[in-house]
Design an enzyme around this catalytic site. Structure first.
Site, PDB file in Angstrom:
ATOM      1  N   ALA A 183      48.905  31.279  16.935  1.00 25.34           N
ATOM      2  CA  ALA A 183      47.572  32.192  16.715  1.00 25.34           C
ATOM      3  C   ALA A 183      46.554  31.266  16.812  1.00 25.34           C
ATOM      4  O   ALA A 183      46.519  30.005  16.936  1.00 25.34           O
ATOM      5  CB  ALA A 183      47.700  32.494  15.138  1.00 25.34           C
ATOM      6  N   LYS A 184      45.345  31.908  17.069  1.00 26.67           N
ATOM      7  CA  LYS A 184      44.043  31.222  16.813  1.00 26.67           C
ATOM      8  C   LYS A 184      43.081  32.095  16.499  1.00 26.67           C
ATOM      9  O   LYS A 184      43.172  33.594  16.438  1.00 26.67           O
ATOM     10  CB  LYS A 184      43.679  30.634  18.109  1.00 26.67           C
ATOM     11  CG  LYS A 184      42.752  29.357  18.229  1.00 26.67           C
ATOM     12  CD  LYS A 184      43.749  28.173  17.837  1.00 26.67           C
ATOM     13  CE  LYS A 184      42.739  26.945  17.810  1.00 26.67           C
ATOM     14  NZ  LYS A 184      43.754  25.739  17.794  1.00 26.67           N
ATOM     15  N   GLY A 185      41.852  31.578  15.989  1.00 22.40           N
ATOM     16  CA  GLY A 185      40.858  32.405  15.514  1.00 22.40           C
ATOM     17  C   GLY A 185      39.440  31.840  15.947  1.00 22.40           C
ATOM     18  O   GLY A 185      39.495  30.484  16.124  1.00 22.40           O
TER      19      GLY A 185
END
Ligand code: NAD
Length: 442
Positions: free
Chosen positions: A131-133
């Site tokens: 994931a990444k934000g």
């Protein structure tokens, strides 16, 4: 996976078309990081003879959330911010990945970073997906109070999709342990009880792990050491240049220095410094604390960020942002080895140039995996409420990094491919296998 299971929904009629974004552009070598990530996956899918249905699944992020939210500015007025959280794949476990605060971040960058996290977690064989934000902002242009408000509101907006069993953020460019503390506190306030395992990279005082701050840099150094050993060489006296002097670059430079290597150049966003006889990294860190930048460090010559990449050295560590080593400058890199501390610093065409010039490249999804590995340790410690010593953390990290390195190195030898391709073969095949084994719901 049976033919029937994927034939209809995954018809690869236009396999390179990307219906997900309006922002994607194609140029001679596409500089869009998501297109680069797809190209890297494409390369290895053929080598692995991957099931086309699985290939199609892996090309798409599983879930994407875009949030627009207001923050009250201290000088008056309200400003809107845009943020993202992308979960690429969760076949092997909860999604895991950093949170970036940067003015240039965008959805395609976050998608690429999420996909790279999936492969990275699989290469070090920890039970996480990717994931990444990101939030489009310049954290240095905000007051501490504004940064806290922005973090807490973003955390609230993405609380729909994060959680200790679903998606666990960590620091990345422009964020740090304090930001993780605000994120954890906000999530905990909504839950009504303290949930330390919702983020990693927290300060030790609230459930962070010993060793997390240096973990990515230590992983970079351990991986480099393994490569040197394979070549019958020692790190002592090796000349190192590091682009980026934040969490990853700063620790990398310091830990190389502690192992007898000579750090001849470092840089940050404001510029770089060079001393062919070696920089005293502890003194550079003190200079940065005083002035905010490595620039102007006494006894060094100023260099630009472009010059840092091209200076004579044994090991070059890009540890800032993606898209730094491109076909434009790859022919001028003088290092014998490039070790990717940053995510995505080298483009696929530049990879080929470095390979043809005999420059060994240790890819990001292997070389900088120390951070997520100790993040996994932090998550485990939080869930068990049982904490380890720094010595335990570091020895377990060293064991995992060695095993991952050996696996990638041997794959590269067996299949006569470069280390990036080998790393992709190891990581992608593990994710593909998990995806096939779980099958498609419903
Ligand atoms: P950071 O914000 O702590 O530091 C970034 C550094 O890069 C700073 O010194 C900054 O001045 C410099 N920089 C920014 N823009 C630059 C530019 N255009 N040219 C040169 N220098 C520039 O970020 P970080 O956490 O150290 O992350 C750096 C890289 O490492 C990113 O690619 C990130 O995704 C990757 N990474 C981070 C971690 C982690 O644990 N923090 C783990 C794996 C990979």
């Amino acid at each position: 996976m049976s033919e029937a299971a994927h034939a209809a929904p995954f018809e690869p009629s236009n396999s390179l078309a990307l219906p997900l974004t309006q922002t994607t552009t194609v140029t001679a070598e596409d500089s869009n990081p998501y297109q680069i990530a797809l190209r890297q996956l494409e390369n290895v899918a053929g080598l692995l003879h991957m099931d086309e249905g699985v290939h199609q699944i892996l090309r798409f992020p599983k879930r994407e959330l875009t949030v627009n939210f207001p923050v009250n500015r201290e000088h008056g007025g309200t400003q809107m911010f845009t943020g993202y959280r992308v979960q690429h794949n969760t076949s092997r476990g909860p999604a895991k990945g950093g949170l970036r605060f940067h003015p240039d971040t965008n959805l395609d960058e976050v998608r690429a970073l999420a996909m790279w996290m999936t492969w990275k977690c699989a290469i070090v064989n920890i039970p996480f997906g990717g994931a990444k934000g990101g939030v489009i902002c310049d954290p240095h242009a905000l007051t501490v109070g504004e940064l806290e408000d922005l973090t807490r509101r973003y955390a609230t907006e993405i609380s729909l999709v994060i959680g200790p069993d679903s998606d666990i953020p960590a620091p990345d460019v422009g964020t740090n342990g304090q930001v993780m503390a605000w994120l954890m506190d906000t999530y905990s306030m909504h839950a009504g009880h303290t949930v330390p395992a919702v983020v990693t990279g927290k300060p030790v005082s609230i459930g962070g792990s010993e060793g997390r701050i240096d973990a990515t840099g230590l992983g970079v150094v351990l991986t480099t050491q393994q490569a040197f050993q394979r070549q019958g060489k020692s790190l002592a006296g090796a000349k190192i240049a590091v682009q980026g002097f934040g969490n990853v670059g700063g620790a990398t430079a310091r830990l190389f220095g502690q192992r007898g290597a000579v750090v001849v150049g470092v840089s940050d966003v404001a510029g770089g410094i060079h001393n062919p006889h070696g920089l005293d990294i502890d003194a550079v860190v003190a200079h940065v604390r005083r002035t905010g930048s490595v620039v102007g460090f006494p006894g060094s010559d100023p260099v630009s960020n472009a010059e840092i990449l091209e200076m004579p050295c044994d090991v070059l560590v890009p540890a800032a942002l993606q898209h730094q080593i491109t076909p434009e400058n790859a022919g001028r890199i003088q290092a014998r080895m490039v070790v990717e501390g940053a995510n995505g610093p080298t483009t696929p065409d530049a990879d080929l140039i470095l390979r043809d010039r005999g420059i060994l490249l240790l890819p990001d999804i292997l070389a900088n995996a120390g951070g997520v590995t100790v993040s996994y340790f932090e998550w485990v410690q939080d869930i068990q409420s049982f904490f380890w010593s720094a010595a335990q953390v570091n020895s377990r990290l060293a064991k995992i990094m060695k095993s991952a390195f050996d696996n990638v190195w041997e794959t590269s030898q067996t299949h006569a491919v470069d280390l990036r391709t080998a790393a992709y073969m190891v990581g992608v095949s593990r994710v593909a296998e998990a995806t096939l084994t779980r099958g498609i719901y419903p």
